[in-house]
Design an enzyme around this catalytic site. Structure first.
Site, PDB file in Angstrom:
ATOM      1  N   HIS A  74       0.863  -1.188   0.000  1.00  0.00           N
ATOM      2  CA  HIS A  74       0.000   0.000   0.000  1.00  0.00           C
ATOM      3  C   HIS A  74       0.898   1.236   0.000  1.00  0.00           C
ATOM      4  CE1 HIS A  74      -3.823  -2.127   0.495  1.00  0.00           C
ATOM      5  NE2 HIS A  74      -3.142  -2.962   1.263  1.00  0.00           N
ATOM      6  N   HIS A  92       1.316  -8.499  -1.085  1.00  0.00           N
ATOM      7  CA  HIS A  92       0.591  -8.739  -2.345  1.00  0.00           C
ATOM      8  C   HIS A  92       1.202  -7.984  -3.528  1.00  0.00           C
ATOM      9  CE1 HIS A  92      -1.550  -5.162  -0.964  1.00  0.00           C
ATOM     10  NE2 HIS A  92      -2.410  -5.830  -0.229  1.00  0.00           N
ATOM     11  N   ASP A 134      -4.926 -13.612   1.369  1.00  0.00           N
ATOM     12  CA  ASP A 134      -5.516 -12.290   1.624  1.00  0.00           C
ATOM     13  C   ASP A 134      -7.036 -12.419   1.738  1.00  0.00           C
ATOM     14  OD1 ASP A 134      -5.725  -9.596   2.110  1.00  0.00           O
ATOM     15  OD2 ASP A 134      -5.341  -8.958   0.054  1.00  0.00           O
TER      16      ASP A 134
END
Length: 381
Positions: free
Chosen positions: A196, A214, A272
């Site tokens: 992020h 991810h 996730d």
């Protein structure tokens, strides 16, 4: 606990392949080897595994929830139940409860709940704090109002509430406060993970992130004049990279590219997953936000992917479907690498002295049964 012996199986130990072998175990593995070296011992339970393959139990270091439950709810009973279902349905024998960007009070509640659940369920080996120290530009499904600058004191407080279980934290390294924060993480056994994040390659060269949350998703993308987060992770051979192999978060061609570039020793399969995994499609919830699940995809109202409904056993099969990975590689990506990165010395392999965390699969790599700490877990469909 009585001693059990699985016989006449193909065994992928994590560093070797035994074509016709046995595993002797109680809570831990007592011996593993070829059948030609097997000797009967008194008072053992013999289990024939002819035509089956034994692999190490799966390790998921990034999963928020499933089956109607979420770690952020902070309910120890529900977290325990959720993880037991994951063991029985997906073969997960080591699990990091994953949080998300939320208020301090909600994160504190989650830490207390996970701490209590872990005392009952040793499959819970860690906490992955995903946020709140992230970039608003690449927040993904994380609520922006709770994003904060990296704060070692706050992390220390949360880790104390979690009983020292925080093992992984997703943060944005481009923040000016990141170096001090990284030093705190590394001195407390916490792996700093870029995710992020809007960081440039130049900024990341000064960071101490050793893990990518991810890969490809919710990060500054790879471009020809700025490698961004994705390019940096591809270029740094020692970094571990999570991949969500559901076919939606990342198209197969890009999964193959990551596999080619990182190699099977630096990729970690993750789900996730969020609370909607394993339940009927329709409306669900993630961090107080409405999520809609349809066609095996979980999305916010604006269409943003919001975690997944991927099961780990499907991720395991998908990695061989979407890339050139073979079964040996899949074992590395589903268990061995996670154990190596996070110092889980009794996990991630089938060897004397390791925990008897075993998955038994058929020739199509379908999960048949699971042993967790040597106990057969009744398979749930």
């Amino acid at each position: 606990m009585s001693v059990k012996v699985l016989k006449h199986a193909t065994i992928y130990t994590g560093d070797d392949i035994i074509d016709d072998g046995y595993v002797r175990f109680d809570k831990q593995i007592i011996a593993v080897g070829p059948m030609e070296a097997f000797k009967n011992q008194p008072n053992e339970e013999i289990i024939l595994a002819t035509g089956k393959t034994i692999i190490p139990g799966f390790i998921d270091v990034h999963s928020h929830g499933g089956y109607g439950y979420d770690a952020m709810d902070g309910n120890a009973d529900e977290i325990d139940k959720m993880v037991r279902i994951m063991t029985a349905k997906e073969g997960i024998t080591t699990y990091f409860c994953t949080t998300m960007t939320q208020s301090n009070a909600n994160i504190e509640k989650a830490m207390r709940g996970v701490n209590e659940a872990a005392k009952r369920n040793p499959v819970i080996q860690g906490v992955h704090l995903e946020g709140p120290f992230i970039s608003a530009k690449y927040k993904g499904a994380q609520p922006e109002e709770y994003i904060k600058d990296p704060n070692p004191e706050l992390l220390d407080h949360w880790n104390e509430l979690a009983g020292g279980l925080v093992k992984l934290i997703t943060y944005a390294p481009e923040d000016d406060h990141s170096r001090e924060f990284e030093d705190y993480c590394l001195s407390h056994g916490i792996v700093p993970a870029v995710g992020h994040s809007n960081a440039t390659r130049e900024q990341l060269l000064h960071s101490k992130a050793g893990h990518a949350t991810h890969l490809y998703n919710a990060q500054r993308e790879f471009k020809h004049r700025e490698p961004g987060v994705t390019g940096h992770v591809m270029l740094e051979n020692n970094m571990y990279a999570e991949l969500i192999m559901d076919g939606f978060h990342i198209v197969p061609d890009m999964l193959q590219l990551a596999f080619d570039q990182k190699g099977p020793e630096r990729v970690e399969l993750v789900t996730d997953s969020m609370r909607a995994k394993g339940i009927a499609e329709g409306e669900s919830e993630l961090g107080g936000q409405k999520v809609y699940v349809k066609d095996k995809q979980a999305r916010l109202e604006d269409g943003t992917l919001a975690g997944s409904v991927l099961s780990f056993d499907d991720a395991f099969k998908n990695c061989m479907k979407f890339t050139d990975a073979d079964l040996y590689d899949a074992v590395l990506m589903s268990s061995v690498n996670q154990a190596n990165e996070f110092g889980l010395t009794t996990k991630g392999g089938i060897a004397e002295g390791k925990d008897a965390d075993l998955n038994i699969i058929d020739n199509s790599c379908n999960l048949l049964s699971t042993y967790s700490y040597g106990e057969l877990v009744p398979k749930m469909d």
